[in-house]
Write a protein that holds these residues in place. Sequence first.
Motif, mmCIF file in Angstrom:
data_model
loop_
_atom_site.group_PDB
_atom_site.id
_atom_site.type_symbol
_atom_site.label_atom_id
_atom_site.label_comp_id
_atom_site.label_asym_id
_atom_site.label_seq_id
_atom_site.Cartn_x
_atom_site.Cartn_y
_atom_site.Cartn_z
ATOM 1 N N CYS A 1 0.831 14.296 1.277
ATOM 2 C CA CYS A 1 -0.222 13.920 0.503
ATOM 3 C C CYS A 1 -1.039 14.967 -0.304
ATOM 4 O O CYS A 1 -1.381 15.829 0.177
ATOM 5 C CB CYS A 1 -1.257 13.014 1.289
ATOM 6 N N GLN A 2 -1.245 14.802 -1.704
ATOM 7 C CA GLN A 2 -1.541 15.692 -2.574
ATOM 8 C C GLN A 2 -3.236 15.714 -2.218
ATOM 9 O O GLN A 2 -3.606 16.679 -2.727
ATOM 10 C CB GLN A 2 -1.210 15.756 -3.762
ATOM 11 N N VAL A 3 -3.615 14.775 -1.544
ATOM 12 C CA VAL A 3 -5.231 14.673 -1.249
ATOM 13 C C VAL A 3 -5.563 15.035 -0.007
ATOM 14 O O VAL A 3 -6.244 16.073 0.337
ATOM 15 C CB VAL A 3 -5.657 13.539 -1.741
ATOM 16 N N CYS A 4 -4.952 14.387 1.131
ATOM 17 C CA CYS A 4 -5.219 14.621 2.598
ATOM 18 C C CYS A 4 -4.265 15.568 3.237
ATOM 19 O O CYS A 4 -4.669 15.826 4.250
ATOM 20 C CB CYS A 4 -5.636 13.304 3.167
ATOM 21 N N CYS A 5 -3.225 15.934 2.579
ATOM 22 C CA CYS A 5 -2.321 16.819 3.000
ATOM 23 C C CYS A 5 -1.369 16.297 4.343
ATOM 24 O O CYS A 5 -0.969 16.863 5.137
ATOM 25 C CB CYS A 5 -2.746 17.999 3.515
ATOM 26 N N ARG A 6 -1.557 14.785 4.786
ATOM 27 C CA ARG A 6 -0.805 14.434 5.812
ATOM 28 C C ARG A 6 0.556 13.764 5.426
ATOM 29 O O ARG A 6 0.793 13.623 4.245
ATOM 30 C CB ARG A 6 -1.665 13.366 6.454
ATOM 31 N N PRO A 7 1.518 14.035 6.268
ATOM 32 C CA PRO A 7 2.922 13.895 6.123
ATOM 33 C C PRO A 7 3.299 12.109 5.810
ATOM 34 O O PRO A 7 2.959 11.305 6.751
ATOM 35 C CB PRO A 7 3.457 14.204 7.390
ATOM 36 N N ILE A 8 3.684 11.983 4.600
ATOM 37 C CA ILE A 8 4.008 10.470 4.262
ATOM 38 C C ILE A 8 5.792 10.594 4.277
ATOM 39 O O ILE A 8 6.159 11.142 3.636
ATOM 40 C CB ILE A 8 3.408 10.241 2.885
ATOM 41 N N GLU A 9 6.015 9.365 4.995
ATOM 42 C CA GLU A 9 7.617 9.023 5.054
ATOM 43 C C GLU A 9 7.615 8.205 3.588
ATOM 44 O O GLU A 9 7.345 7.128 3.657
ATOM 45 C CB GLU A 9 7.880 8.206 6.276
ATOM 46 N N VAL A 10 8.539 8.864 2.796
ATOM 47 C CA VAL A 10 8.850 8.167 1.585
ATOM 48 C C VAL A 10 10.456 7.624 1.623
ATOM 49 O O VAL A 10 11.041 8.195 2.072
ATOM 50 C CB VAL A 10 8.716 9.281 0.354
ATOM 51 N N SER A 11 10.325 6.289 0.998
ATOM 52 C CA SER A 11 11.742 5.471 0.952
ATOM 53 C C SER A 11 11.718 5.249 -0.429
ATOM 54 O O SER A 11 11.072 4.512 -0.921
ATOM 55 C CB SER A 11 11.614 4.432 1.821
ATOM 56 N N VAL A 12 13.043 5.676 -0.743
ATOM 57 C CA VAL A 12 13.342 5.237 -2.271
ATOM 58 C C VAL A 12 14.690 4.442 -2.352
ATOM 59 O O VAL A 12 15.604 4.946 -1.604
ATOM 60 C CB VAL A 12 13.708 6.451 -3.053
ATOM 61 N N ASP A 13 14.545 3.190 -2.668
ATOM 62 C CA ASP A 13 15.667 2.224 -2.958
ATOM 63 C C ASP A 13 15.970 1.807 -4.336
ATOM 64 O O ASP A 13 14.993 1.406 -4.956
ATOM 65 C CB ASP A 13 15.427 1.215 -1.838
ATOM 66 N N LEU A 14 17.141 1.757 -4.610
ATOM 67 C CA LEU A 14 17.654 1.413 -5.890
ATOM 68 C C LEU A 14 18.186 -0.128 -5.757
ATOM 69 O O LEU A 14 18.900 -0.206 -4.874
ATOM 70 C CB LEU A 14 18.769 1.963 -6.489
ATOM 71 N N ASP A 15 17.710 -0.941 -6.670
ATOM 72 C CA ASP A 15 18.114 -2.381 -6.321
ATOM 73 C C ASP A 15 19.519 -2.451 -7.373
ATOM 74 O O ASP A 15 19.854 -1.477 -8.103
ATOM 75 C CB ASP A 15 17.108 -3.445 -7.063
ATOM 76 N N ALA A 16 20.166 -3.721 -7.642
ATOM 77 C CA ALA A 16 21.443 -3.681 -8.298
ATOM 78 C C ALA A 16 21.222 -3.394 -9.597
ATOM 79 O O ALA A 16 22.228 -3.109 -10.293
ATOM 80 C CB ALA A 16 21.897 -4.945 -7.952
ATOM 81 N N ASP A 17 20.080 -3.535 -10.234
ATOM 82 C CA ASP A 17 19.840 -3.343 -11.799
ATOM 83 C C ASP A 17 19.348 -1.926 -11.858
ATOM 84 O O ASP A 17 19.130 -1.567 -13.067
ATOM 85 C CB ASP A 17 18.807 -4.273 -12.366
ATOM 86 N N GLY A 18 19.162 -1.002 -10.774
ATOM 87 C CA GLY A 18 18.960 0.388 -11.018
ATOM 88 C C GLY A 18 17.571 0.492 -11.034
ATOM 89 O O GLY A 18 17.137 1.718 -11.168
ATOM 90 N N GLY A 19 16.560 -0.484 -10.631
ATOM 91 C CA GLY A 19 15.381 -0.315 -10.591
ATOM 92 C C GLY A 19 14.878 0.355 -9.244
ATOM 93 O O GLY A 19 15.598 0.202 -8.273
ATOM 94 N N LEU A 20 13.705 1.212 -9.505
ATOM 95 C CA LEU A 20 13.446 2.019 -8.203
ATOM 96 C C LEU A 20 12.330 1.190 -7.413
ATOM 97 O O LEU A 20 11.490 0.668 -8.143
ATOM 98 C CB LEU A 20 12.790 3.273 -8.585
ATOM 99 N N HIS A 21 12.567 1.094 -6.289
ATOM 100 C CA HIS A 21 11.508 0.838 -5.292
ATOM 101 C C HIS A 21 10.972 1.973 -4.248
ATOM 102 O O HIS A 21 11.741 2.378 -3.498
ATOM 103 C CB HIS A 21 11.900 -0.363 -4.482
ATOM 104 N N VAL A 22 9.673 2.368 -4.486
ATOM 105 C CA VAL A 22 9.243 3.410 -3.657
ATOM 106 C C VAL A 22 8.178 3.028 -2.797
ATOM 107 O O VAL A 22 7.418 2.202 -3.152
ATOM 108 C CB VAL A 22 8.826 4.610 -4.636
ATOM 109 N N ARG A 23 8.411 3.395 -1.508
ATOM 110 C CA ARG A 23 7.421 3.085 -0.474
ATOM 111 C C ARG A 23 7.038 4.250 0.384
ATOM 112 O O ARG A 23 7.687 5.005 0.688
ATOM 113 C CB ARG A 23 7.931 1.741 0.442
ATOM 114 N N GLY A 24 5.544 4.103 0.720
ATOM 115 C CA GLY A 24 5.099 5.479 1.324
ATOM 116 C C GLY A 24 4.385 5.024 2.536
ATOM 117 O O GLY A 24 3.707 3.883 2.637
#
Length: 61
Positions: free
Chosen positions: A32-55
């Motif tokens: 994290c750019q604010v608290c410096c704790r580690p975030i597990e980031v998941s990036v998934d692309l849907d069938a249309d190429g749209g990005l879904h990002v979750r931390g």
Amino acid sequence: MDFIDIACPYCGETIQLAVDGSAGDQRYVEDCQVCCRPIEVSVDLDADGGLHVRGRDGDDA
């Protein structure tokens, strides 16, 4: 390169991630750019190429 805003799962602040959608589905850890704790980031692309990002924190099941 896409810039995606997410909320840090620890401090709740909005942070911006640079995501390369051309790399396909991804899993990585970014501090994290604010608290410096580690975030597990998941990036998934849907069938249309749209990005879904979750931390999430390491304690999420």
